[in-house]
Write an enzyme that holds these catalytic residues in place. Sequence first.
Site, PDB file in Angstrom:
ATOM      1  N   CYS A 123     -18.124  37.457 -51.453  1.00 27.38           N
ATOM      2  CA  CYS A 123     -19.308  38.296 -51.214  1.00 27.38           C
ATOM      3  C   CYS A 123     -19.512  39.287 -52.234  1.00 27.38           C
ATOM      4  CB  CYS A 123     -19.317  38.978 -49.720  1.00 27.38           C
ATOM      5  SG  CYS A 123     -19.340  37.899 -48.330  1.00 27.38           S
ATOM      6  N   ASN A 142     -16.389  45.193 -42.780  1.00 32.03           N
ATOM      7  CA  ASN A 142     -17.778  45.187 -42.746  1.00 32.03           C
ATOM      8  C   ASN A 142     -18.472  43.839 -42.871  1.00 32.03           C
ATOM      9  OD1 ASN A 142     -20.075  46.545 -41.979  1.00 32.03           O
ATOM     10  ND2 ASN A 142     -20.460  47.740 -43.961  1.00 32.03           N
ATOM     11  N   HIS A 176     -23.021  32.478 -43.521  1.00 33.50           N
ATOM     12  CA  HIS A 176     -23.288  31.953 -44.734  1.00 33.50           C
ATOM     13  C   HIS A 176     -22.451  30.778 -45.134  1.00 33.50           C
ATOM     14  CE1 HIS A 176     -24.900  36.275 -45.943  1.00 33.50           C
ATOM     15  NE2 HIS A 176     -25.934  35.617 -45.827  1.00 33.50           N
ATOM     16  N   GLU A 184     -30.972  33.600 -48.599  1.00 30.28           N
ATOM     17  CA  GLU A 184     -29.746  34.432 -48.603  1.00 30.28           C
ATOM     18  C   GLU A 184     -29.072  34.445 -50.223  1.00 30.28           C
ATOM     19  OE1 GLU A 184     -28.463  36.235 -45.660  1.00 30.28           O
ATOM     20  OE2 GLU A 184     -30.666  36.069 -45.282  1.00 30.28           O
ATOM     21  N   GLY A 244     -22.649  48.053 -37.851  1.00 34.88           N
ATOM     22  CA  GLY A 244     -22.751  46.848 -37.182  1.00 34.88           C
ATOM     23  C   GLY A 244     -24.183  46.195 -37.277  1.00 34.88           C
ATOM     24  N   ASP A 304     -20.399  30.426 -47.656  1.00 33.53           N
ATOM     25  CA  ASP A 304     -19.372  31.063 -48.323  1.00 33.53           C
ATOM     26  C   ASP A 304     -18.370  31.518 -47.582  1.00 33.53           C
ATOM     27  OD1 ASP A 304     -20.354  33.590 -47.914  1.00 33.53           O
ATOM     28  OD2 ASP A 304     -20.541  34.043 -49.813  1.00 33.53           O
TER      29      ASP A 304
END
Length: 448
Positions: A371, A365, A250, A174, A20, A252
């Site tokens: 990703c 997650n 993000h 990022e 987390g 994406d």
Amino acid sequence: MKSYEVNFDGLVGPTHNYGGLSYGNVASQSNSQQSSSPKEAALQGLAKMKALMEMGFQQGVLAPQERPDVAALRRLGFSGTDAQVIERAAKEAMPLLVASCSASSMWVANAATVSPSADTADGRVHFTAANLNCKYHRSIEHPTTSRVLGAMFANQQHFAHHSALPAVAQFGDEGAANHTRFCREYGEAGVEFFVFGRSAFDNRYPAPQKYPARQTLEASQAVARLHGLREDGVVYAQQNPNVIDQGVFHNDVIAVGNGEVLFYHEDAFLETEQMLAELESKLARVGGKFQSVCVPRSAVTVDDAVRSYLFNSQLLSRPDGSMLLIVPQECQANERVWAYLQSLTSSGGLIREVKVFDLKQSMQNGGGPACLRLRVALNETELAAVNPGVIMTPPLYGSLTAWVEKHYRDRLSESDLADPQLLLECRTALDELTQILKLGAVYPFQIN
């Protein structure tokens, strides 16, 4: 000469856990401290790689990182043997130990920004490792990321590597999660699309109020300069700060592009019409025809997009010119998202087919199909110069599956992270992995 977009998927590491740690990432926070299955997570990722390989797409693999990061804990004042460092961190600062054990490097869309040779001034493929300095557990990744990428793309005639940008808030970077490239053909000059959440130095740009905007305009501009990109081959766009505050950490998570197509949510950007017009104009200069597919908020809400990861999908070009969308099972489970996808593929438009993958371990997650992959456009000569050990083949898939079965734990809870044996298991596994992938010495324990 033929050219390809190669997907290099991140291999989930042996310490995959639900810490987390990512504030602003709804899935990461909502599943905090649940038990994870590193073995299942890695096998799910490998199954996706194998499937894309069998569909005829060029597929590679990117190695995970050494965890726990004992060196990072030593820099924070913990001393003694490796076992003593872990024991003391668990007793005195468990959150730091959890952060040092994060397997978030599996999300290699954040590993780097990549510009293909057709776009760069020196005609080489350029890589800039992302500093990821918005989150401590990710900020410790880029030194190893740089070594791994250097071992994969080692030929200096074809590949150029840049260090991460300064690790300060003004240059928060990022990686490819906020970068897309549009082109007619992968080997031709294209337009590189950088999406930022805020400006570090210009207060004219609005900022989100709840969650941090991780990518700065200044970081995107710096990467474009490092890669030698032409001004008429770059478009900058600001992410809508309101969607960042809804969990779109993000770009994406709210948009995906490929070839000449941008697939995006109606609320993804600020000044959308101006941005689309600039993309269309600049792509036309290099012979491309920009096209966009806008998903209306009336059909799919931002909350639907965040929870299903509809846009954190892989948009892939097929030989007949149509496109395939790779989505997680969560899209099928969301009634509104699935209804939209059914209407999309039946309309005879650009996106003709959707394939669903079980990536539950990654999704819980906070990371989906997009990703998990770093896209690298390569021509035939450049592809031949890539370390062949990292290109997915049926024998490599078999070797990696057996490797996971041998070394990974079935279950992992937060308390397990305090077990010094986990570090030994991780190092043993990674030492063997570097031999399988022919990477050489890329991990600190192999170098020091």
